[in-house]
Design an enzyme around this catalytic site. Structure first.
Site, PDB file in Angstrom:
ATOM      1  N   SER A 113       0.890  -1.297   0.122  1.00  0.00           N
ATOM      2  CA  SER A 113      -0.156   0.169  -0.136  1.00  0.00           C
ATOM      3  C   SER A 113       0.708   1.176  -0.167  1.00  0.00           C
ATOM      4  O   SER A 113       1.635   1.477  -1.054  1.00  0.00           O
ATOM      5  CB  SER A 113      -1.004   0.020   1.199  1.00  0.00           C
ATOM      6  OG  SER A 113      -1.939   1.086   1.165  1.00  0.00           O
ATOM      7  N   HIS A 114       0.653   1.994   1.055  1.00  0.00           N
ATOM      8  CA  HIS A 114       1.272   3.367   1.035  1.00  0.00           C
ATOM      9  C   HIS A 114       2.842   3.414   1.693  1.00  0.00           C
ATOM     10  O   HIS A 114       3.401   4.255   1.546  1.00  0.00           O
ATOM     11  CB  HIS A 114       0.566   4.361   2.073  1.00  0.00           C
ATOM     12  CG  HIS A 114       0.397   3.587   3.342  1.00  0.00           C
ATOM     13  ND1 HIS A 114      -0.211   2.503   3.768  1.00  0.00           N
ATOM     14  CD2 HIS A 114       1.147   3.871   4.608  1.00  0.00           C
ATOM     15  CE1 HIS A 114      -0.241   2.262   4.894  1.00  0.00           C
ATOM     16  NE2 HIS A 114       0.576   3.046   5.478  1.00  0.00           N
ATOM     17  N   ASP A 277      -2.511   6.547  -3.354  1.00  0.00           N
ATOM     18  CA  ASP A 277      -1.515   5.838  -2.833  1.00  0.00           C
ATOM     19  C   ASP A 277      -0.816   4.713  -3.578  1.00  0.00           C
ATOM     20  O   ASP A 277      -1.569   4.402  -4.817  1.00  0.00           O
ATOM     21  CB  ASP A 277      -1.871   5.297  -1.172  1.00  0.00           C
ATOM     22  CG  ASP A 277      -2.877   4.027  -1.311  1.00  0.00           C
ATOM     23  OD1 ASP A 277      -3.620   4.074  -2.344  1.00  0.00           O
ATOM     24  OD2 ASP A 277      -2.706   3.261  -0.321  1.00  0.00           O
ATOM     25  N   ASP A 279      -1.448   1.397  -3.943  1.00  0.00           N
ATOM     26  CA  ASP A 279      -2.245   0.291  -4.456  1.00  0.00           C
ATOM     27  C   ASP A 279      -3.749   1.019  -4.891  1.00  0.00           C
ATOM     28  O   ASP A 279      -4.582   0.391  -5.215  1.00  0.00           O
ATOM     29  CB  ASP A 279      -2.508  -0.801  -3.493  1.00  0.00           C
ATOM     30  CG  ASP A 279      -3.041  -0.326  -2.216  1.00  0.00           C
ATOM     31  OD1 ASP A 279      -2.950   0.912  -1.506  1.00  0.00           O
ATOM     32  OD2 ASP A 279      -3.845  -1.305  -1.586  1.00  0.00           O
ATOM     33  N   ASP A 281      -6.152   2.552  -3.367  1.00  0.00           N
ATOM     34  CA  ASP A 281      -7.198   2.492  -2.321  1.00  0.00           C
ATOM     35  C   ASP A 281      -7.360   3.683  -1.519  1.00  0.00           C
ATOM     36  O   ASP A 281      -8.519   4.234  -1.081  1.00  0.00           O
ATOM     37  CB  ASP A 281      -7.297   1.432  -1.615  1.00  0.00           C
ATOM     38  CG  ASP A 281      -6.160   1.123  -0.508  1.00  0.00           C
ATOM     39  OD1 ASP A 281      -5.345   1.942  -0.649  1.00  0.00           O
ATOM     40  OD2 ASP A 281      -6.359   0.101  -0.245  1.00  0.00           O
ATOM     41  N   ARG A 282      -6.555   4.621  -1.323  1.00  0.00           N
ATOM     42  CA  ARG A 282      -6.622   5.910  -0.521  1.00  0.00           C
ATOM     43  C   ARG A 282      -6.714   7.176  -1.436  1.00  0.00           C
ATOM     44  O   ARG A 282      -6.116   7.352  -2.544  1.00  0.00           O
ATOM     45  CB  ARG A 282      -5.250   5.906   0.297  1.00  0.00           C
ATOM     46  CG  ARG A 282      -5.050   4.871   1.376  1.00  0.00           C
ATOM     47  CD  ARG A 282      -3.984   5.186   1.906  1.00  0.00           C
ATOM     48  NE  ARG A 282      -3.864   4.140   3.220  1.00  0.00           N
ATOM     49  CZ  ARG A 282      -3.178   4.490   4.335  1.00  0.00           C
ATOM     50  NH1 ARG A 282      -2.926   5.472   4.753  1.00  0.00           N
ATOM     51  NH2 ARG A 282      -2.934   3.275   5.087  1.00  0.00           N
ATOM     52  N   LYS A 376     -11.955   0.174  -0.224  1.00  0.00           N
ATOM     53  CA  LYS A 376     -11.701   1.716  -0.206  1.00  0.00           C
ATOM     54  C   LYS A 376     -11.222   1.933  -1.599  1.00  0.00           C
ATOM     55  O   LYS A 376     -10.675   1.352  -2.202  1.00  0.00           O
ATOM     56  CB  LYS A 376     -10.876   2.204   0.953  1.00  0.00           C
ATOM     57  CG  LYS A 376      -9.393   1.887   1.172  1.00  0.00           C
ATOM     58  CD  LYS A 376      -8.870   2.543   2.349  1.00  0.00           C
ATOM     59  CE  LYS A 376      -7.397   2.233   2.344  1.00  0.00           C
ATOM     60  NZ  LYS A 376      -7.256   0.953   3.351  1.00  0.00           N
ATOM     61  N   ARG A 496       0.112   5.453  16.951  1.00  0.00           N
ATOM     62  CA  ARG A 496      -0.998   6.476  16.533  1.00  0.00           C
ATOM     63  C   ARG A 496      -1.668   7.099  17.696  1.00  0.00           C
ATOM     64  O   ARG A 496      -2.005   6.334  18.266  1.00  0.00           O
ATOM     65  CB  ARG A 496      -1.890   5.725  15.422  1.00  0.00           C
ATOM     66  CG  ARG A 496      -0.985   4.975  14.211  1.00  0.00           C
ATOM     67  CD  ARG A 496      -1.745   5.213  13.008  1.00  0.00           C
ATOM     68  NE  ARG A 496      -1.479   3.953  12.015  1.00  0.00           N
ATOM     69  CZ  ARG A 496      -0.371   4.329  11.203  1.00  0.00           C
ATOM     70  NH1 ARG A 496       0.095   5.151  11.330  1.00  0.00           N
ATOM     71  NH2 ARG A 496      -0.110   3.043  10.271  1.00  0.00           N
TER      72      ARG A 496
HETATM   73  C1  VG1 Z   1      -3.476   1.715   8.435  1.00  0.00           C
HETATM   74  C2  VG1 Z   1      -4.628   2.672   8.435  1.00  0.00           C
HETATM   75  C3  VG1 Z   1      -5.757   1.839   8.284  1.00  0.00           C
HETATM   76  C4  VG1 Z   1      -5.918   1.144   6.986  1.00  0.00           C
HETATM   77  C5  VG1 Z   1      -4.711   0.254   6.840  1.00  0.00           C
HETATM   78  C6  VG1 Z   1      -4.558  -0.241   5.304  1.00  0.00           C
HETATM   79  O1  VG1 Z   1      -3.263   0.754   9.350  1.00  0.00           O
HETATM   80  O2  VG1 Z   1      -4.608   3.221   9.796  1.00  0.00           O
HETATM   81  O3  VG1 Z   1      -7.131   2.814   8.600  1.00  0.00           O
HETATM   82  O4  VG1 Z   1      -6.798   0.472   7.117  1.00  0.00           O
HETATM   83  O5  VG1 Z   1      -3.540   1.009   7.154  1.00  0.00           O
HETATM   84  O6  VG1 Z   1      -4.386   0.475   4.290  1.00  0.00           O
HETATM   85  P1  VG1 Z   1      -2.783   0.672  10.533  1.00  0.00           P
HETATM   86  O7  VG1 Z   1      -2.819  -0.452  11.457  1.00  0.00           O
HETATM   87  O8  VG1 Z   1      -1.112   1.053  10.350  1.00  0.00           O
HETATM   88  O9  VG1 Z   1      -3.021   1.901  11.532  1.00  0.00           O
HETATM   89  V1  VG1 Z   1      -3.769   0.368   2.926  1.00  0.00           V
HETATM   90  O10 VG1 Z   1      -4.072   1.808   1.962  1.00  0.00           O
HETATM   91  O11 VG1 Z   1      -2.177   0.175   3.718  1.00  0.00           O
HETATM   92  O12 VG1 Z   1      -4.331  -0.957   2.318  1.00  0.00           O
HETATM   93 CO    CO Z   2      -3.861   1.403  -0.017  1.00  0.00          CO
END
Ligand code: VG1
Ligand code: CO
Length: 543
Positions: A113-114, A277, A279, A281-282, A376, A496
């Site tokens: 992801s990000h 981001d 992938d 989804d954000r 998302k 966080r």
């Molecule tokens: C983070 C975000 C959460 C999101 C997750 C996956 O998780 O806070 O809201 O659903 O990433 O997003 P964490 O456990 O690090 O707080 V993505 O865009 O990585 O699939």
């Molecule tokens: Co993502």
């Protein structure tokens, strides 16, 4: 082509987190590591025989190699069909859509992801089930249990398949269909939004910048914004997915999408800015001179979604993750919509969406989506915003000001403390947990604590319960703080801290968030004994 059973495993620590298994790329590249996780996934879903899967990733380093490995394993495990994005590319929402459209048994998204990409950065694998959504907890738990006992995996000694050309091929007994990653997704967007009006918007001189951050939304945004909607070439920047995201951090927030932020805050700002981001989804939404917090974005979308054709019939309800601000709740209350609070992570929205209890969902971490898929969806949020802007004929700033005057403003910020030693982060959390019951009634940093608890969630559809989902502290005067440890990091712990302060419609709506949130922040620093536990009180990233 011969079937091979290879002795390997088990590997430690293959426990899926908030969103799949995420590790350093080199960890995934160890012989047998990815294979054992994939084999454990097949075991957890009762085997792959006769099943069909969607497979694609965000294009980061190791994406294509991992896909080749997984295709051979799926074939060896008896899968009937794999649908793969051309070049190995598929965004997370596109995978979710394909699973649903093509009625496959599940799908794999290769992404962290990000998180940054590259041989010295991060890689990840997410498994989604037949509703298109992330595997629910009982499946991720079963996957983890299998990873702990696995001693071998099955694969085929077969040549790599050509991922670069669309068409149908074969590995062993499994059919492989390589498809255009954008086509089905774009068709879905056309059913939800008024493309004619959006075309007219751009034709009328509306300007926009979309930063794809060298990640997977590049091809999607180019095809939809510049192609179908006629926005000028150059509207989409950083549009070619690269293995290390151009050396950047594909996280759409004011810190990592600074170039876009700077442009949006300048005199030369276009009307609208957005980023997505790794992938896809954000999303980050910015108006000229105006950053929209993700929690506010969810609330604005909930209040205005009916302006888009796909939501003209109104919404069933809105769900938000617990740390997300209560702005969406205010909208739900006023409009008489169902309202739900779930733990962090999209997997908890699946049942609510499937049961028709909610139409929109969102998280403070820049994730918004609806019942059109079970993930998302970054570009979807951008298109919904565009559709709302067209219908209302107002700027982002005007819409926000109007929203706050109607519902009040939930000042909000998330502070991340990264790479904290795990023991220190655990001790900080345990320290707060131990005194939760004694907090209400105490005055800290000049504010009274009115309530405190640890969030547990009971799924209203299947009754399953998830404990330890974050510590919550409420303060007199509409303040709230939430503490949790990230489940997506790959190094130490990330603490966080989520800060929120509600100001009702009559209150001053123009305070800077840092000022509005100061009391809540001071209280958190004191309650957590942050300095003593982690040796600092300043976060690495504020969003
Ligand atoms: C983070 C975000 C959460 C999101 C997750 C996956 O998780 O806070 O809201 O659903 O990433 O997003 P964490 O456990 O690090 O707080 V993505 O865009 O990585 O699939
Ligand atoms: Co993502």
């Amino acid at each position: 082509m011969t079937l091979q059973t290879i002795s390997k495993g088990p590997f430690e620590g293959q426990k899926p987190g908030t969103s799949g298994l995420r590790k350093k790329t080199r960890v995934f590249m160890q012989p047998g590591y990815l294979e054992c996780f994939v084999q454990a996934t097949f075991h957890a879903i009762g085997g792959a025989a006769g099943k069909s899967f969607v497979i694609g990733g965000d294009g980061r380093y190791f994406n294509r190699e991992a896909i080749q490995t997984m295709l051979k394993m799926a074939a060896a495990n008896g899968a009937a069909k794999a649908i793969v994005g051309q070049g190995g590319l598929l965004s997370t929402p596109a995978v979710s859509n394909l699973i649903r459209q093509r009625k496959t048994d599940g799908g794999f998204v290769l992404s962290a992801s990000h998180n940054p990409g590259g041989i010295d950065a991060d890689f990840g694998v997410k498994y989604n089930v037949s509703n298109g959504g992330p595997a629910p907890e009982h499946i991720t738990q079963a996957m983890f249990e299998h990873t702990q006992n696995i001693t071998e995996y099955t694969t085929l000694d077969a040549p790599d398949i050509d991922l670069s050309t669309c068409g149908t091929g074969q590995i062993g007994g499994m059919q492989v269909e390589i498809i255009d990653p954008v086509e089905d997704y774009q068709a879905l967007m056309q059913t939800l939004f008024d493309f004619d009006k959006l075309r007219a918007l751009f034709a009328g001189g509306f300007t926009m910048r979309f930063d794809a951050m060298h990640a997977v939304t590049g091809p999607y945004a180019k095809a939809i914004l510049e192609g179908a909607l006629g926005a000028p070439t150059g509207t989409v920047i950083n549009a070619v997915p690269s293995e290390d995201f151009g050396g950047g951090h594909p996280d759409p927030n004011p810190v990592w999408a600074k170039t876009l932020m700077d442009e949006m805050m300048s005199d030369a700002a276009p009307d609208f800015g957005a980023a997505s981001d790794g992938d896809g989804d954000r999303n980050m939404i910015v108006g000229r001179g105006t950053y929209v917090t993700p929690s506010d974005s969810l609330a604005v979308l909930a209040a205005n979604a009916q302006l888009a054709p796909g939501y003209a019939g109104g919404l069933a309800g809105v769900a938000r993750s617990m740390p997300t601000s209560g702005a969406a709740d205010k909208v739900a209350e006023k409009l008489g919509l169902g309202s739900f609070e779930t733990p962090t992570g999209w997997k908890f929205f699946g049942n609510l969406l499937d049961a028709g209890k909610v139409t929109l969902c969102g998280e403070e971490s820049a994730g918004t989506g609806s019942d059109h898929v079970r993930e998302k969806d970054g570009l979807w949020a951008v298109l919904l915003w565009l559709n709302i802007l067209t219908e209302r004929g107002q700027s982002v700033a005007e819409i926000l000001t109007d929203h706050w005057a109607t519902y009040g403003r939930n000042y909000y910020s998330r502070h991340d403390y990264e790479a904290v030693p795990t023991e220190a982060a655990d001790a900080l959390m345990q320290g707060v947990r131990d005194k939760l019951d004694s907090l209400p009634g105490q005055s800290v940093a000049g504010v009274e604590i009115t309530a405190a608890d640890e969030f547990s969630y009971q799924d209203p559809v299947d009754g399953s319960v998830s404990h330890n989902q974050g510590l919550r502290i409420w303060l007199a005067g509409g303040g709230r703080a939430v503490l949790r440890l990230s489940g997506t990091g790959t190094e130490g712990a990330t603490l966080r801290v989520y800060l929120e302060q509600y100001a009702d419609p009559e209150a001053d709506q123009g305070v800077s968030p840092d000022v509005a949130l100061k009391a809540v922040r001071d209280a958190v620093v004191e309650i957590t004994q942050m300095q003593q536990h982690i040796g600092r009180t300043e976060p690495d990233v504020k969003t």
